[in-house]
Design a protein around this motif. Structure first.
Motif, short mmCIF file in Angstrom:
data_model
loop_
_atom_site.label_atom_id
_atom_site.label_comp_id
_atom_site.label_asym_id
_atom_site.label_seq_id
_atom_site.Cartn_x
_atom_site.Cartn_y
_atom_site.Cartn_z
N LEU A 132 -45.45 -57.80 17.05
CA LEU A 132 -44.88 -59.02 16.44
C LEU A 132 -45.58 -59.64 15.22
CD1 LEU A 132 -43.92 -60.62 19.99
CD2 LEU A 132 -42.29 -59.41 18.45
N PRO A 133 -44.83 -60.21 14.62
CA PRO A 133 -45.66 -61.03 13.44
C PRO A 133 -46.51 -62.23 13.70
CG PRO A 133 -43.41 -61.34 13.15
CD PRO A 133 -43.37 -60.30 14.27
N LEU A 154 -41.88 -67.11 6.82
CA LEU A 154 -41.57 -66.37 5.65
C LEU A 154 -40.56 -65.21 6.11
CD1 LEU A 154 -42.33 -65.37 2.84
CD2 LEU A 154 -44.17 -63.93 3.65
N PHE A 155 -40.74 -64.88 7.22
CA PHE A 155 -39.77 -63.75 7.57
C PHE A 155 -38.28 -64.50 7.83
CE2 PHE A 155 -43.23 -61.01 9.29
CZ PHE A 155 -42.83 -59.88 8.61
N VAL A 156 -38.01 -65.67 8.27
CA VAL A 156 -36.88 -66.15 8.48
C VAL A 156 -36.33 -66.48 6.90
CG1 VAL A 156 -35.80 -68.59 9.04
CG2 VAL A 156 -37.36 -67.35 10.70
N ALA A 157 -37.00 -66.81 6.05
CA ALA A 157 -36.53 -67.09 4.89
C ALA A 157 -36.25 -65.85 4.06
CB ALA A 157 -37.74 -67.75 3.78
N LEU A 158 -36.97 -64.62 4.10
CA LEU A 158 -36.55 -63.47 3.45
C LEU A 158 -35.38 -62.77 4.30
CD1 LEU A 158 -40.10 -62.03 3.02
CD2 LEU A 158 -38.77 -62.88 1.38
N GLY A 159 -35.38 -63.24 5.69
CA GLY A 159 -34.19 -62.70 6.23
C GLY A 159 -32.72 -63.36 6.02
N VAL A 172 -31.08 -60.81 3.68
CA VAL A 172 -30.12 -59.84 4.40
C VAL A 172 -28.92 -60.91 4.56
CG1 VAL A 172 -29.58 -59.03 6.85
CG2 VAL A 172 -31.76 -58.88 5.60
N PHE A 173 -28.82 -61.79 4.93
CA PHE A 173 -27.72 -62.64 5.42
C PHE A 173 -26.87 -63.31 3.80
CE2 PHE A 173 -25.87 -66.79 6.01
CZ PHE A 173 -24.83 -66.46 7.17
#
Length: 133
Positions: free
Chosen positions: A57-58, A65-70, A74-75
């Protein structure tokens, strides 16, 4: 062969999406959300099957950062692709979709993120791929 199958899949996705989503009047926001929510458990399961104990897990500080990049990578990418597909034909989307890796390599070389030494045969393969596309 794997690359050809992948490119045909990416190009064929726009046709399937145009026929399926637009003809049934699916909201692009709902479709993009459901696509991401349904794919997450599949990708997580594949990661655990293929990587085993190496999957971690990160760190908590990396989660934003993962939420922003996702969201953007992606979305939002999928949502804007669907909206663009509603405004044009699947032929235009099928032509543009396979060129994304080529444009990524071109941008990486231009911004000097990806080095391009001329003595390596991998570099000449990149140049040939960009020119052939």
């Amino acid at each position: 062969l794997a690359c050809v199958v992948t490119q045909v899949g990416f190009s064929g996705y726009s046709i399937v999406l145009k026929l399926g989503a637009q003809d049934f009047a699916v909201n692009p926001l709902v479709f993009s959300t459901l696509r991401d929510v349904c794919c997450w458990p599949l990708l997580q399961t594949a990661a655990f099957l293929f990587e085993g104990r190496r999957v971690r897990l990160p760190a908590l500080r990396h989660v934003p950062l993962f939420v922003a990049l996702g969201f953007t990578g992606v979305f939002l990418n999928q949502l804007l692709f669907i909206l663009g597909l509603y405004a044009t034909s699947p032929v235009n989307a099928a032509i543009f979709q396979p060129s994304i890796p080529v444009l990524t390599v071109l941008l990486a070389v231009l911004t000097r993120i990806e080095p391009l030494p001329v003595c390596d045969w991998h570099s000449w393969a990149k140049v040939f791929g960009v020119l052939a596309a």
